[in-house]
Write a protein that holds these residues in place. Structure first.
Motif, PDB file in Angstrom:
ATOM      1  N   GLN A  98      42.985  99.200  49.062  1.00 52.04           N
ATOM      2  CA  GLN A  98      42.965  99.747  47.704  1.00 52.04           C
ATOM      3  C   GLN A  98      41.659  99.409  46.995  1.00 52.04           C
ATOM      4  O   GLN A  98      41.130 100.222  46.237  1.00 52.04           O
ATOM      5  N   GLY A  99      41.134  98.215  47.223  1.00 51.07           N
ATOM      6  CA  GLY A  99      39.854  97.858  46.635  1.00 51.07           C
ATOM      7  C   GLY A  99      38.748  98.788  47.099  1.00 51.07           C
ATOM      8  O   GLY A  99      37.916  99.244  46.303  1.00 51.07           O
ATOM      9  N   LEU A 100      38.736  99.079  48.397  1.00 54.67           N
ATOM     10  CA  LEU A 100      37.734 100.004  48.929  1.00 54.67           C
ATOM     11  C   LEU A 100      37.919 101.409  48.369  1.00 54.67           C
ATOM     12  O   LEU A 100      36.949 102.097  48.019  1.00 54.67           O
ATOM     13  N   ALA A 101      39.189 101.838  48.287  1.00 55.13           N
ATOM     14  CA  ALA A 101      39.473 103.203  47.854  1.00 55.13           C
ATOM     15  C   ALA A 101      39.174 103.397  46.369  1.00 55.13           C
ATOM     16  O   ALA A 101      38.561 104.396  45.962  1.00 55.13           O
ATOM     17  N   TYR A 102      39.597 102.452  45.538  1.00 61.42           N
ATOM     18  CA  TYR A 102      39.424 102.624  44.097  1.00 61.42           C
ATOM     19  C   TYR A 102      37.974 102.480  43.665  1.00 61.42           C
ATOM     20  O   TYR A 102      37.598 102.932  42.575  1.00 61.42           O
ATOM     21  N   PRO A 109      29.757 101.892  45.224  1.00 62.72           N
ATOM     22  CA  PRO A 109      29.981 101.628  46.647  1.00 62.72           C
ATOM     23  C   PRO A 109      31.257 100.809  46.879  1.00 62.72           C
ATOM     24  O   PRO A 109      31.645  99.993  46.030  1.00 62.72           O
ATOM     25  N   PRO A 110      31.925 100.993  48.033  1.00 60.45           N
ATOM     26  CA  PRO A 110      33.228 100.362  48.295  1.00 60.45           C
ATOM     27  C   PRO A 110      33.235  98.841  48.181  1.00 60.45           C
ATOM     28  O   PRO A 110      34.244  98.258  47.788  1.00 60.45           O
ATOM     29  N   VAL A 111      32.140  98.177  48.510  1.00 61.58           N
ATOM     30  CA  VAL A 111      32.149  96.721  48.506  1.00 61.58           C
ATOM     31  C   VAL A 111      32.409  96.169  47.108  1.00 61.58           C
ATOM     32  O   VAL A 111      32.976  95.071  46.956  1.00 61.58           O
ATOM     33  N   LEU A 425      38.375  87.487  50.110  1.00 55.27           N
ATOM     34  CA  LEU A 425      37.134  86.729  50.279  1.00 55.27           C
ATOM     35  C   LEU A 425      36.753  86.616  51.754  1.00 55.27           C
ATOM     36  O   LEU A 425      35.570  86.732  52.112  1.00 55.27           O
ATOM     37  N   LEU A 426      37.751  86.416  52.600  1.00 55.97           N
ATOM     38  CA  LEU A 426      37.488  86.326  54.041  1.00 55.97           C
ATOM     39  C   LEU A 426      36.838  87.603  54.554  1.00 55.97           C
ATOM     40  O   LEU A 426      35.888  87.557  55.353  1.00 55.97           O
ATOM     41  N   VAL A 427      37.330  88.742  54.096  1.00 53.03           N
ATOM     42  CA  VAL A 427      36.754  90.019  54.517  1.00 53.03           C
ATOM     43  C   VAL A 427      35.320  90.155  54.002  1.00 53.03           C
ATOM     44  O   VAL A 427      34.419  90.604  54.730  1.00 53.03           O
ATOM     45  N   ILE A 428      35.091  89.752  52.751  1.00 56.82           N
ATOM     46  CA  ILE A 428      33.760  89.903  52.157  1.00 56.82           C
ATOM     47  C   ILE A 428      32.718  89.071  52.904  1.00 56.82           C
ATOM     48  O   ILE A 428      31.609  89.553  53.202  1.00 56.82           O
ATOM     49  N   VAL A 429      33.043  87.830  53.218  1.00 62.06           N
ATOM     50  CA  VAL A 429      32.033  86.921  53.770  1.00 62.06           C
ATOM     51  C   VAL A 429      31.970  86.949  55.289  1.00 62.06           C
ATOM     52  O   VAL A 429      30.989  86.474  55.882  1.00 62.06           O
ATOM     53  N   ALA A 430      32.990  87.498  55.963  1.00 60.93           N
ATOM     54  CA  ALA A 430      33.022  87.373  57.416  1.00 60.93           C
ATOM     55  C   ALA A 430      33.158  88.693  58.157  1.00 60.93           C
ATOM     56  O   ALA A 430      32.386  88.983  59.068  1.00 60.93           O
TER      57      ALA A 430
END
Length: 739
Positions: A98-102, A109-111, A425-430
């Motif tokens: 949902q964060g990427l989509a919204y 940009p999705p990030v 956070l895990l997805v963002i940094v890793a």
């Protein structure tokens, strides 16, 4: 003397008996009620009292600002921890896609959607008062941000390599500018929410009535759905904002429909079918499933793998998410030079964001038996938005779909939200780079399926049709205005219309005449209840509205219409009759002094009785008895005409105004009521007030209402007191009651 008893036998019904004198305000204020003595405090004393510091005040202030300190020390680890862990993981898995989509809806940009799903959630854990809502990105707010970002940074501002060739856009420069706009907007929204929270303006949410919010969010769902069609079909169209943007977007998509990317459409359609099926299974078997099936993360992982394996971007030109930077961005100061163009948008987004958050928070608080503080929620959201904006986030609020998942999977506190943010956070940094091949059509599918809950709000229409036509109108106006004019202008129109409905209701209150239920002190609408009957010669007027400048004239008009007593009209009729009688008398020169004495006696009797008799012969007899103790043997034509113009103005001798529903009255309303009392006194109709609350009486005294002919002895605590008083006064008159 007052005497109250009650039957105490358990088998018999309770009996309520009261025996007391009739109370009026003069007696109450002088004999029965005595105000407590209070020493008024000076301004300096009040300031000193507020600024005085103590350990209890300091503790209360800290607990109010950091609600987590009130429940974390007593956190039952064995009972809550497992549920919060499962709930946090489930919500985090849902928050990632949902964060990427919204972020796409917000035109960034999705990030940046991932950033907005991390920082604010951590802050809300410490400052929020709700234990169950999931803070983060939300479709409606994201779309409103996207509309502002596109307006302030359109494609035309960023030609590729400085050229003016149509269709060539410097995407990186455009996205960077839109991020700046979204970040500054978020900063301003945070400041507005903080300011309102500090000033204790949490009540502003009540002005966004539920029908208004639901109509508005349904319209927002239409905007969101239409905005995702181009991603679903894989066509290239510009993004529209402002009035009629929905129509322009639809027209643009249909114009390019022949260039649909079949591979993109197939991937998106398959994802929609799968997600809808998973949601249906989760709904049908939610009591049997330990946790909902994470359909969104399954779709994201599978579609990312398929896209990478089949090289959908290279071979089939399927648009993908693209580069996702690794790690967190350092804090930066927003570009405050953009603030001047964003104030109106920020106010609308701040109010909508807060109203959605507090409404959802109150639902869960009521269900689980704890309280949420609207002012602290404003402060919490303001801090989340303001502080997070320095880390490149956009405006957040609570998400209904994620909040339901967080609650249904066993979440008990905001520990679940904190764990969800750690997963982000895990997805963002890793592992964020792994989602770079994710097709944009998959994100569009996720958004569209998540709109189902908002589209189901259309079911409100038949329900509101049965319950409240006015609320249905508010819903429809909010929906239509927001669809056609855009979310910002639509919201303003909806709020303005909702305020007009309040004015309309006060301008058109329900006005009725009350009658007494036999052998009771109860009074109800005579048109609605068969048992209610009017008291002879007394009209009891009830209007369910306060009286102020906007409706005082309407109140007086309704009073005259319902009671059937219009002093102006009655006096005009009498004047016409008097003029006619004088004309007749002028033609008859033989009028003697005895007729003049009779006329004076009749007029005197008319004034003494308050209301003249209906039966003319009876009135004449009363005059003869009072004047000489004899009934005349014959009446002349002239005498008959004199009596005729003095016939009764109306059979009503008293009017009781039921002020039980009147919460306040301004100076215009007070003057209108005072004028009514004097106007009816001119035709010998007594007007009394019943059921005034103490605050209203205090206001009336301040406005010097009780001056001249109007005194406190016309004020009664109940309708029954007023009716008994009027009947008693009538009985004291030297003539039989009029029937």
């Amino acid at each position: 003397m007052e005497h109250v008893t009650a039957d105490e036998e358990p088998s018999a019904p309770l009996v309520y008996r009261v025996e007391r004198n009739v109370f009026d305000e003069e007696y109450l204020s002088s004999q029965l009620l005595h105000e407590k003595e209070r020493t008024p405090k000076t301004f300096g004393q009040r300031v000193a009292e507020r600024c005085r510091c103590s350990s209890e005040k300091a503790k209360s202030a800290v607990l109010s600002l950091l609600p987590i300190l009130s429940w974390l020390p007593s956190y039952p680890v064995k009972e809550y921890l497992f549920g919060d862990i499962v709930s946090g993981l489930s919500t985090g898995v849902m928050q990632l896609p949902q964060g990427l989509a919204y972020a796409m809806l917000a035109a960034v940009p999705p990030v940046y959607g991932l950033y907005s799903s991390f920082y604010p959630v951590v802050l809300y854990t410490f400052f929020g008062t709700s234990r169950h809502i999931s803070i983060g990105t939300f479709a409606v707010i994201s779309l409103m941000i996207g509309g502002v970002a596109v307006r302030e940074a359109p494609d035309s501002m960023f030609p590729l390599n400085g050229t003016n060739v149509t269709g060539l856009v410097d995407v990186d420069a455009r996205d960077a500018r839109r991020v700046q706009v979204a970040v500054v907007l978020t900063t301003l929204v945070g400041l507005i929410q903080l300011f309102l929270g500090i000033l204790r303006f949490g009540f502003v949410a009540i002005y966004l009535a539920e029908p208004l919010v639901r109509g508005f969010t349904t319209a927002a769902a239409v905007h969101v759905f239409v905005s995702q069609l181009k991603y679903l079909f894989g066509v290239k169209t510009k993004r529209f904002s402002g009035p009629l943007s929905v129509l322009y977007s639809l027209i643009a998509v249909f114009k390019e429909i022949t260039s649909t990317n079949i591979a993109t459409l197939i991937v998106g359609f398959v994802c929609i079918v799968f997600l809808y099926g998973v949601k249906d299974v989760n709904e049908r078997f939610k009591k049997k499933l330990p946790i909902p099936i994470p359909g969104e993360i399954i779709v994201v992982i599978v579609s990312t793998g398929v896209s990478y394996g089949m090289a959908l971007f290279e071979n089939y030109q399927v648009d993908i998410v693209g580069k996702i930077p690794m790690g967190l961005l350092p804090p930066t100061v927003p570009e405050f030079t953009l603030l001047s163009n964003l104030v109106a948008d920020a106010i609308a987004i701040a109010v909508v964001s807060f109203s959605m958050g507090i409404s959802l928070a109150k639902i869960f608080a009521l269900k689980y038996g704890y309280s949420v503080d609207g002012n602290q929620e404003l402060i919490a959201l303001g801090l989340c938005n303001f502080a997070s904006s320095f880390f490149q986030t956009f405006v957040i609020t609570s998400s209904m779909s994620r909040s339901l998942v967080q609650e249904s999977t066993g979440g008990k506190t905001q520990i679940a939200g904190l764990l969800a943010s750690l997963l982000v956070l895990l997805v963002i940094v890793a592992i964020g780079f792994m989602f770079q091949p994710l097709p944009q059509t998959v994100l569009a599918a996720i958004i569209m399926v998540n709109l189902l809950g908002m589209f189901k709000q259309v079911r409100d229409i038949p329900a509101l049709w049965r319950t409240s036509k006015i609320e249905l109108t508010i819903w429809l106006v909010a929906f239509v205005a927001s669809v056609l004019l855009g979310l910002d202008f639509g919201l303003l129109v909806a709020i303005g219309f909702a305020i007009l409905t309040v004015i309309y209701r006060t301008q058109r209150p329900k006005s009725v005449i009350l009658g007494q239920i036999p052998d009771t002190g109860l009074y109800y609408d005579i048109d609605e209840y068969e048992e209610a009957s009017e008291c002879s010669g007394i009209k009891i007027f009830h209007s369910n509205s306060s009286i102020y400048f906007a409706n005082s004239d309407q109140y007086v008009n309704n009073l005259k219409e319902k009671t059937g007593v219009d002093p102006t009209q009655l006096l005009a009729e009498r004047k016409s009759q008097q003029k006619h009688a004088k004309t007749k008398n002028g033609e008859k020169k033989n009028s003697n002094d005895s007729s003049l004495q009779k006329r004076n006696a009749i007029a005197k009797l008319d004034l003494e009785l308050g209301v003249a008799h209906v039966v003319l012969d009876e009135a004449q007899k009363q005059v003869e008895v009072l004047s000489n103790g004899q009934v005349p043997e014959a009446q002349g034509e002239s005498d008959s005409e004199e009596v005729h113009f003095l016939q009764p103005l109306c059979p009503v001798h008293s009017i009781v105004l039921d002020f039980t529903p009147v919460n306040f009255m301004d100076s215009v309303g007070a003057k209108a009521i005072k004028a009514v009392i004097k106007e009816y006194a001119a035709i010998d109709v007594r007007v009394v007030l019943a059921g005034c609350n103490r605050t209203l009486l205090s206001d009336l005294r301040t406005m010097q209402f009780f001056s001249g002919p109007v005194t406190t002895d016309i004020i009664f605590p109940t309708i029954h007191d007023a009716v008994l008083y009027c009947q008693h006064k009538r009985a004291l008159l030297p003539c039989p009651a009029v029937h």
